[in-house]
Write an enzyme that holds these catalytic residues in place. Structure first.
Site, short mmCIF file in Angstrom:
data_model
loop_
_atom_site.label_atom_id
_atom_site.label_comp_id
_atom_site.label_asym_id
_atom_site.label_seq_id
_atom_site.Cartn_x
_atom_site.Cartn_y
_atom_site.Cartn_z
N TYR A 296 0.84 -1.21 0.00
CA TYR A 296 0.00 0.00 0.00
C TYR A 296 0.88 1.26 0.00
O TYR A 296 0.65 2.19 -0.78
CB TYR A 296 -0.92 -0.05 1.22
CG TYR A 296 -2.00 1.02 1.25
CD1 TYR A 296 -2.83 1.25 0.15
CD2 TYR A 296 -2.22 1.78 2.40
CE1 TYR A 296 -3.84 2.21 0.20
CE2 TYR A 296 -3.23 2.74 2.45
CZ TYR A 296 -4.03 2.95 1.34
OH TYR A 296 -5.02 3.91 1.40
N ASP B 272 -13.07 7.51 8.29
CA ASP B 272 -14.19 6.63 8.69
C ASP B 272 -15.06 6.30 7.47
O ASP B 272 -16.02 7.00 7.19
CB ASP B 272 -15.01 7.36 9.76
CG ASP B 272 -15.71 6.38 10.68
OD1 ASP B 272 -15.64 5.18 10.40
OD2 ASP B 272 -16.32 6.85 11.66
N PRO C 179 -16.78 3.00 4.70
CA PRO C 179 -17.23 1.61 4.73
C PRO C 179 -16.11 0.59 4.62
O PRO C 179 -16.13 -0.45 5.28
CB PRO C 179 -18.18 1.52 3.54
CG PRO C 179 -18.69 2.91 3.37
CD PRO C 179 -17.55 3.81 3.74
#
Ligand SMILES: NC(=O)c1ccc[n+]([C@@H]2O[C@H](COP(=O)([O-])OP(=O)(O)OC[C@H]3O[C@@H](n4cnc5c(N)ncnc54)[C@H](O)[C@@H]3O)[C@@H](O)[C@H]2O)c1
Length: 243
Positions: A145, A179, A181
């Site tokens: 990442y 924040d 899903p």
């Protein structure tokens, strides 16, 4: 109506930061093409004034070209797609490296390349690329990442340098933990979800997660003429993680 006259293409607009940004761009007066690979997620954006949705898989080059061609007045591009791979270099597999680079980096290259003629022709173009805190700060277990998100910063600065003399701007956003899903899904998969959420919160000195709307405000700023002198910049939104 800070964005009147702007035409913004947003990827990964089905949920999280992309969705909040598509909504914020439209509510500030831009005409928005909100795209995502998942048609169900796009349903929640149907009927929003000045916003049109389209299914777009950014891993499909022809689909990228077609989406851009369908939106020729484009002068703002927000590249938001990205996936998190967890683990150190010892956990990494070649196919995971390739999948992450395809989604997190190559798709940005394709979208920018396809959009450039329109962005230059329409004037006052602004490209906004989604990077991450891991592109600038070493954090454990984010090997693949981090490599992809640092690549986004190089890509951003290169495009900024090549086209600054033609009035095109290109900036990157590096959020901390937001924040969304997908974060909720990652937390739910942890052995102790409550502990995992607490750890995400605690690593941000402000003591809370960033909201998608806070990131969307920066996207609106970068799309607007208020940021007309900013290019090649990295915008940190991380509750003090880089203090
Ligand atoms: N959430 C965070 O904490 C956080 C922090 C820093 C950076 N980011 C970055 O922000 C971006 C958005 O993250 P998020 O958490 O808001 O989103 P998310 O993961 O909740 O949603 C991502 C969206 O991308 C779509 N998508 C997946 N594959 C696609 C493809 N091939 N083509 C088109 N769309 C596709 C999904 O359908 C989904 O709607 C990512 O680039 C992520 O790396 C997120």
């Amino acid at each position: 109506m800070r964005l009147e006259g702007k035409h913004a293409l947003v990827t990964a607009a089905g949920q999280g930061i992309g969705r909040a940004s598509a909504l914020a761009l439209a509510s500030n007066g831009a005409t928005v093409l909100a795209t995502d690979v998942n048609p169900q997620l796009l349903q929640s954006l149907v009927g929003i004034p000045r916003l049109r949705t389209a299914v777009l898989n950014v891993l499909d080059k022809r689909a990228v070209d077609d989406a851009v061609a369908s939106f020729p007045l484009l002068n703002v591009l927000f590249n938001c797609t990205g996936m998190v791979h967890e683990g150190s270099i010892l956990d990494a597999r070649d196919e995971e490296w390739e999948a992450a680079f395809a989604l997190n980096v190559r798709s940005f290259y394709w979208l920018i390349q396809a959009s450039l003629p329109h962005l230059l022709n329409n004037g006052k173009g602004s490209i906004i690329n989604m990077s991450s805190i891991v592109g600038v700060k070493g954090l454990p277990n984010r090997f693949i990442y981090s490599a992809t998100k640092a690549a986004v910063l190089g890509l951003t600065k290169s495009v900024a340098a090549d086209f600054v003399s033609r009035g095109l701007r290109c900036n990157a956003i590096c959020p901390g933990t937001v924040d969304t899903p997908s974060l909720a899904q990652r937390i739910a998969k942890a052995p102790d979800p409550e502990k995992a959420r607490k750890a995400f919160v605690e690593r941000q000195p402000l003591g809370r997660l960033v909201t998608p709307e806070e990131v969307a405000s920066t996207v609106v700023f970068l799309a607007s003429e208020e940021s007309a002198s900013y290019t090649g910049e990295i915008f940190h939104i991380n509750g003090g993680m880089t203090l």
